[in-house]
Design an enzyme around this catalytic site. Structure first.
Site, short mmCIF file in Angstrom:
data_model
loop_
_atom_site.label_atom_id
_atom_site.label_comp_id
_atom_site.label_asym_id
_atom_site.label_seq_id
_atom_site.Cartn_x
_atom_site.Cartn_y
_atom_site.Cartn_z
N ARG A 31 -14.71 23.03 -57.25
CA ARG A 31 -15.13 21.85 -57.17
C ARG A 31 -17.06 22.42 -56.76
O ARG A 31 -17.52 21.42 -56.34
CB ARG A 31 -15.22 20.64 -56.71
N ARG A 35 -21.62 17.38 -56.26
CA ARG A 35 -22.51 16.79 -55.63
C ARG A 35 -23.30 16.99 -54.21
O ARG A 35 -24.02 16.91 -53.49
CB ARG A 35 -22.18 15.50 -54.83
N ARG A 44 -28.00 14.29 -61.66
CA ARG A 44 -27.18 13.30 -61.91
C ARG A 44 -28.03 12.05 -61.70
O ARG A 44 -27.50 10.74 -62.11
CB ARG A 44 -26.32 13.25 -61.32
N ASP A 80 -13.24 17.18 -66.20
CA ASP A 80 -12.81 16.85 -64.95
C ASP A 80 -11.32 16.64 -65.60
O ASP A 80 -11.07 16.27 -66.75
CB ASP A 80 -13.34 15.12 -64.99
N TYR A 155 -2.03 9.94 -61.48
CA TYR A 155 -3.29 9.37 -61.30
C TYR A 155 -3.34 7.64 -62.58
O TYR A 155 -3.76 6.48 -62.53
CB TYR A 155 -4.43 9.72 -62.56
O1 1CP Z 1 -17.12 22.90 -60.38
C1 1CP Z 1 -16.36 22.05 -60.90
O2 1CP Z 1 -15.33 22.85 -60.26
C2 1CP Z 1 -16.87 21.03 -61.37
C3 1CP Z 1 -15.44 20.14 -62.18
C4 1CP Z 1 -14.67 19.76 -61.64
C5 1CP Z 1 -13.16 20.01 -61.28
C6 1CP Z 1 -12.46 21.55 -61.79
C7 1CP Z 1 -14.95 17.81 -61.69
C8 1CP Z 1 -16.20 17.40 -61.42
N1 1CP Z 1 -13.90 17.51 -61.30
C9 1CP Z 1 -12.58 18.49 -61.32
C10 1CP Z 1 -10.87 18.85 -60.67
C11 1CP Z 1 -10.66 18.11 -60.19
N2 1CP Z 1 -10.77 16.27 -60.54
C12 1CP Z 1 -9.25 17.33 -59.74
C13 1CP Z 1 -8.52 18.79 -59.25
C14 1CP Z 1 -9.29 19.28 -58.05
C15 1CP Z 1 -9.14 18.30 -56.48
O3 1CP Z 1 -7.78 18.41 -56.33
O4 1CP Z 1 -10.26 18.42 -56.12
C16 1CP Z 1 -9.41 16.02 -59.32
C17 1CP Z 1 -8.00 15.70 -58.39
C18 1CP Z 1 -9.72 15.20 -59.81
C19 1CP Z 1 -10.27 13.96 -59.92
C20 1CP Z 1 -11.26 13.04 -58.94
N3 1CP Z 1 -12.54 13.48 -60.44
C21 1CP Z 1 -11.79 13.25 -58.62
C22 1CP Z 1 -11.37 13.26 -56.93
C23 1CP Z 1 -10.87 12.54 -55.63
C24 1CP Z 1 -9.34 11.12 -56.06
O5 1CP Z 1 -10.11 10.03 -55.35
O6 1CP Z 1 -8.89 10.78 -56.67
C25 1CP Z 1 -13.36 12.63 -58.05
C26 1CP Z 1 -14.32 12.55 -56.80
C27 1CP Z 1 -14.00 12.63 -59.01
C28 1CP Z 1 -14.82 12.64 -60.41
C29 1CP Z 1 -15.40 14.05 -60.07
N4 1CP Z 1 -15.30 14.96 -60.35
C30 1CP Z 1 -16.18 16.07 -60.40
C31 1CP Z 1 -17.52 15.21 -60.23
C32 1CP Z 1 -18.18 16.10 -59.61
C33 1CP Z 1 -16.63 14.50 -59.33
C34 1CP Z 1 -18.04 13.43 -59.23
C35 1CP Z 1 -18.73 12.81 -59.55
C36 1CP Z 1 -20.16 12.28 -59.12
O7 1CP Z 1 -20.99 13.49 -59.73
O8 1CP Z 1 -20.59 11.75 -58.77
#
Ligand code: 1CP
Length: 359
Positions: A31, A35, A44, A80, A155
């Protein structure tokens, strides 16, 4: 360094994934775009998360932000794991945690799920990869990624992450054939999507199994292991390492080599040396500094903890430094920068002349 298309390519991360000699341990951060970075929050302000994911120029821009800011040794495509779900027939809202609008609960609903056509339905991801390969020009390798079948199933059934996963467990116990159908469907869809990412230029693939730990060992073994192995098998390409991130997996460590992944990425719960004993010889390891440490600990403490992870990592295999889970939104950028600098300084390996230098 190897030459590719006339460009000098920094392949430190790729060599570590394959357990080849490295001059130092590479680092990237799960990640790493997101943010906690002010330049990400700036983008964003004018674009929602879905627009970022689906607009190749924007996704490419935020992918490169942490490479510039932190000096990490690999870039990871900005997207994502849930991006393919709408093309399967299930809309996702990010608030910012994801919510699936209509969770899947029956065999009938599972049979209706589509296998997305990577070029037609997810062409924006492939275009982002093509843009990034040109923009990075060999500076660091580009990691493509997707969700593991089990985590995507969690999910889809639950409708969100976290919680107690009651609906998900109910599916396994009350409709095991439906659970199997769902996981196999997702493995097939991910196989096509990840193969297309490699064809578009992804130089490594990470499969995120963030919810690998929600099932007891016997259910993981019966339902998730074989489809995950099949997925790894079908995307295997010469020179493209496959990393498997299994969170909360202490009870299944000895099973993980059977996935066939080149690198096992682990959370912070066990020291890598202990994890390696249970895993056995073979795969490189990625991890596993506690992400919470970066939230407020003094820089010196972060550096000492990084040194402990580096010292503890077994020397009989490759090591890629990373966190145990994604970097948290409240992390000060200075902490992340200091971590990367520390690992680059402390992670020199004496086995460590690059293959190029040896020649
Ligand atoms: O640099 C990077 O790695 C960013 C790219 C990335 C990746 C690899 C994002 C952006 N998401 C992911 C993978 C991801 N998404 C996983 C696997 C890794 C982990 O466990 O952290 C999972 C479970 C998700 C699902 C997801 N999407 C979550 C997890 C929380 C939950 O409650 O299930 C969240 C918060 C998101 C939204 C998201 N994805 C990525 C970002 C930057 C965000 C936040 C959105 C924003 O900008 O407001």
């Amino acid at each position: 360094m190897i030459e590719e298309d006339g460009l000098r390519m920094n392949d430190l991360f790729l060599r570590a994934c394959f357990g080849r000699p490295v001059e130092r341990v590479p680092i990237w951060i799960m990640r790493q775009a997101g943010r906690y970075l002010p330049e990400y929050r700036e983008v964003r302000k004018t674009h929602d998360f879905w627009t970022l994911c689906t607009t190749p120029e924007l996704a490419a821009r935020v992918t490169i932000q942490p490479v510039d800011r932190l000096g990490v040794d690999a870039a990871i495509l900005f997207s994502d794991i849930l991006v393919p779900l709408p093309a399967m027939g299930r809309a996702v809202a990010f608030r910012p945690a994801p919510e699936i609008e209509k969770p899947v609960r029956s065999a009938g609903e599972i049979r209706e799920l589509r296998v997305p056509d990577p070029e037609k339905d997810l062409g924006h991801v492939l275009e982002t990869i093509r843009i990034l390969r040109r923009a990075l020009a060999g500076r660091v390798p580009l990691i493509g990624f997707g969700g593991a079948p089990l985590t995507l199933a969690a999910y889809l059934v639950e409708g969100k992450g976290g919680g107690k996963f009651q609906a998900f467990h109910a599916l396994f116990y009350e409709q095991p054939e439906a659970a199997r159908l769902l996981i196999e469907h997702l493995a097939r869809a991910e196989a096509e999507f990840l193969a297309a990412q490699i064809d578009a230029g992804a130089q490594a693939i990470q499969i995120f199994d963030s919810w690998a730990g929600i099932l007891p060992r016997d259910l993981y073994q019966d339902f998730a292991l074989e489809p995950t192995r099949g997925l790894v098998d079908s995307i295997r390409r010469e020179g493209v390492p496959i990393l498997y991130y299994a969170r909360d997996a202490a009870h299944i460590l000895d099973l993980l080599p059977r996935t066939g992944a080149d690198v096992l990425s682990l959370d912070e719960k066990l020291p890598l040396s202990l994890a390696a004993e249970r895993i056995g010889p073979g795969p490189a390891l990625q991890g596993n500094l506690d992400n919470a440490l970066l939230l407020g600990a003094p820089l010196e403490k972060i550096e000492n903890a990084a040194a402990r992870v580096l010292d503890d990592a077994p020397r009989d295999r490759g090591h890629v430094f990373n966190l145990g889970h994604g970097i948290l939104p409240g992390t000060p950028v200075a902490s992340a920068v200091h971590l990367v600098e520390s690992v680059k300084r402390l992670g020199r390996r004496s086995d460590g002349v690059s293959e190029n230098e040896k020649r």
